[in-house]
Design a protein around this motif. Sequence first.
Motif, short mmCIF file in Angstrom:
data_model
loop_
_atom_site.label_atom_id
_atom_site.label_comp_id
_atom_site.label_asym_id
_atom_site.label_seq_id
_atom_site.Cartn_x
_atom_site.Cartn_y
_atom_site.Cartn_z
N UNK A 95 -5.43 -6.13 2.32
CA UNK A 95 -4.46 -6.71 1.37
C UNK A 95 -4.72 -6.27 -0.07
N UNK A 96 -5.97 -6.01 -0.41
CA UNK A 96 -6.30 -5.66 -1.78
C UNK A 96 -5.89 -4.27 -2.20
N UNK A 97 -5.33 -3.47 -1.29
CA UNK A 97 -4.92 -2.10 -1.63
C UNK A 97 -3.63 -2.06 -2.45
N UNK A 98 -2.91 -3.16 -2.46
CA UNK A 98 -1.72 -3.28 -3.32
C UNK A 98 -1.87 -4.56 -4.14
N UNK A 99 -1.74 -4.44 -5.45
CA UNK A 99 -1.92 -5.61 -6.33
C UNK A 99 -0.76 -6.58 -6.16
N UNK A 100 -0.93 -7.79 -6.70
CA UNK A 100 0.14 -8.80 -6.64
C UNK A 100 1.39 -8.31 -7.36
N UNK A 101 1.20 -7.43 -8.32
CA UNK A 101 2.34 -6.86 -9.03
C UNK A 101 3.00 -5.70 -8.31
N UNK A 102 2.47 -5.35 -7.12
CA UNK A 102 3.06 -4.29 -6.32
C UNK A 102 2.55 -2.90 -6.62
N UNK A 103 1.46 -2.80 -7.38
CA UNK A 103 0.90 -1.47 -7.73
C UNK A 103 -0.13 -1.05 -6.70
N UNK A 159 -10.63 12.01 -0.91
CA UNK A 159 -11.52 12.42 -2.00
C UNK A 159 -11.15 11.76 -3.32
N UNK A 160 -9.87 11.52 -3.52
CA UNK A 160 -9.42 10.94 -4.78
C UNK A 160 -9.38 9.41 -4.76
N UNK A 161 -9.78 8.79 -3.64
CA UNK A 161 -9.78 7.33 -3.56
C UNK A 161 -10.96 6.75 -4.35
N UNK A 162 -10.74 5.60 -4.95
CA UNK A 162 -11.80 4.95 -5.73
C UNK A 162 -12.75 4.20 -4.80
N UNK A 163 -13.96 3.86 -5.27
CA UNK A 163 -14.88 3.03 -4.47
C UNK A 163 -14.25 1.71 -4.05
N UNK A 164 -13.35 1.17 -4.88
CA UNK A 164 -12.69 -0.09 -4.54
C UNK A 164 -11.85 0.04 -3.27
N UNK A 165 -11.23 1.21 -3.08
CA UNK A 165 -10.44 1.45 -1.86
C UNK A 165 -11.35 1.46 -0.64
N UNK A 166 -12.47 2.17 -0.73
CA UNK A 166 -13.42 2.18 0.38
C UNK A 166 -13.90 0.77 0.69
N UNK A 167 -14.23 0.00 -0.32
CA UNK A 167 -14.75 -1.36 -0.10
C UNK A 167 -13.72 -2.24 0.60
N UNK A 208 4.94 6.29 -1.22
CA UNK A 208 3.62 6.84 -0.88
C UNK A 208 2.52 6.01 -1.52
N UNK A 209 2.69 5.61 -2.77
CA UNK A 209 1.63 4.92 -3.49
C UNK A 209 1.33 3.53 -2.93
N UNK A 210 2.28 2.94 -2.21
CA UNK A 210 2.08 1.59 -1.69
C UNK A 210 1.86 1.57 -0.18
N UNK A 211 1.72 2.75 0.42
CA UNK A 211 1.52 2.82 1.88
C UNK A 211 0.10 3.22 2.20
N UNK A 212 -0.53 2.49 3.11
CA UNK A 212 -1.86 2.84 3.60
C UNK A 212 -1.92 2.56 5.09
N UNK A 213 -2.63 3.40 5.80
CA UNK A 213 -2.75 3.22 7.26
C UNK A 213 -3.74 2.11 7.58
#
Length: 366
Positions: free
Chosen positions: A163-171, A182-190, A255-260
């Motif tokens: 759930x944390x991959x998209x902010x409450x504001x939709x970003x 490679x371009x993902x932040x550590x927060x995405x991995x966590x 694309x920016x709001x989609x994750x597998x």
Amino acid sequence: MEVEQVLHMNGGDGKLSYANHSLLQRAVISTVKPIVDASIEELCSTLFPECLKIADLGCSSGPNTLLVVSDIIANIQNTFRKLNLPPPSLQAFLNDLPRNDFNTVFRSLPGFYNKLDEEHENKSGPCFIAAMPGSFYGRLFPDNSLHFVHSSCALMWISEVPKGLVTKGGEGLNKGNIYIAKTSSPAVFNEYFEQFKRDFRVFLRSRAQELVPGGSMVLTTMGSINSTDPLCIWEFVGLKLHDMVLDGLIEEEKLDTFNLPYYTPTTDEVKEVVEAEGSFTLQNLEVFRNDWDSYIKQANCGFDKNARAAILSTDIRAVGEPILASQFGEEAMDDLFRRFEEDVLDHMEKEKCQFINLVISLTKKR
């Protein structure tokens, strides 16, 4: 995105169906067969049920679905022959999410039963096959009702997109990617890692309640050597989607709001969860590594690079098209996988990408 509604392979038996494009998964099953055989032999030497009950979790559809059941029946017959005992009857439960193409599986059962009788000359115990639709991230069966659980190429699909991959504001937190890249932040991995830990813990706890004491599991999942940079084939699919955004064919926001809902753990991450959950003894944990097109070369060494790329593209499309089309539209799929086919093997060679398979053998503590 409701994962249970969109996570399924291409159904039917058409030219883009999973049934006709699951050679990779078949190769994985073949590689792991000696480990499954050893687990079944050990199980049959310590437990002597009149009816051996097994479950194949994430069975999908097509010829691979009944392959594991067939192999287990042959192994049971051989093991009980060595023990000079009559083989037990077998009840096999085939599990996947409700949108799986179970109808194709059911249509294949009469032929499967006839082939079974011919191969074993009616000397194996009776076999009964049933479907059990539902998520394996939760209970599926009664307490102490199973002897053996198998799962192949399914556990890397997690229960939901973190759930944390998209902010409450939709970003989107993982802009331009659909998985850890490679371009993902550590927060995405966590976010992904925490979701994996939650899901795998629930999976283990559920199976611990369903298996008899001493029951066992063999689980095969896509894994990684470095989970913060897994060099996953879905990262490459994301690159092709990004190219389509640059060409104005896909909206950037989509694309920016989609994750597998996908995660490829390392061996250490698997061990961490197994030990923390505490219901199972980890008997074995093996790693198999192969280039993305190795399974195609093994099936037919005569295929050139272009032919291998075409096969790999169609195979990945059979797996990913339903969930990708739900976000980007059916009309984008032909172009996406044409681009994938053009560049995939050059990318594999440049980045030294491989499929990493983890094979996890577990026994429920008594």
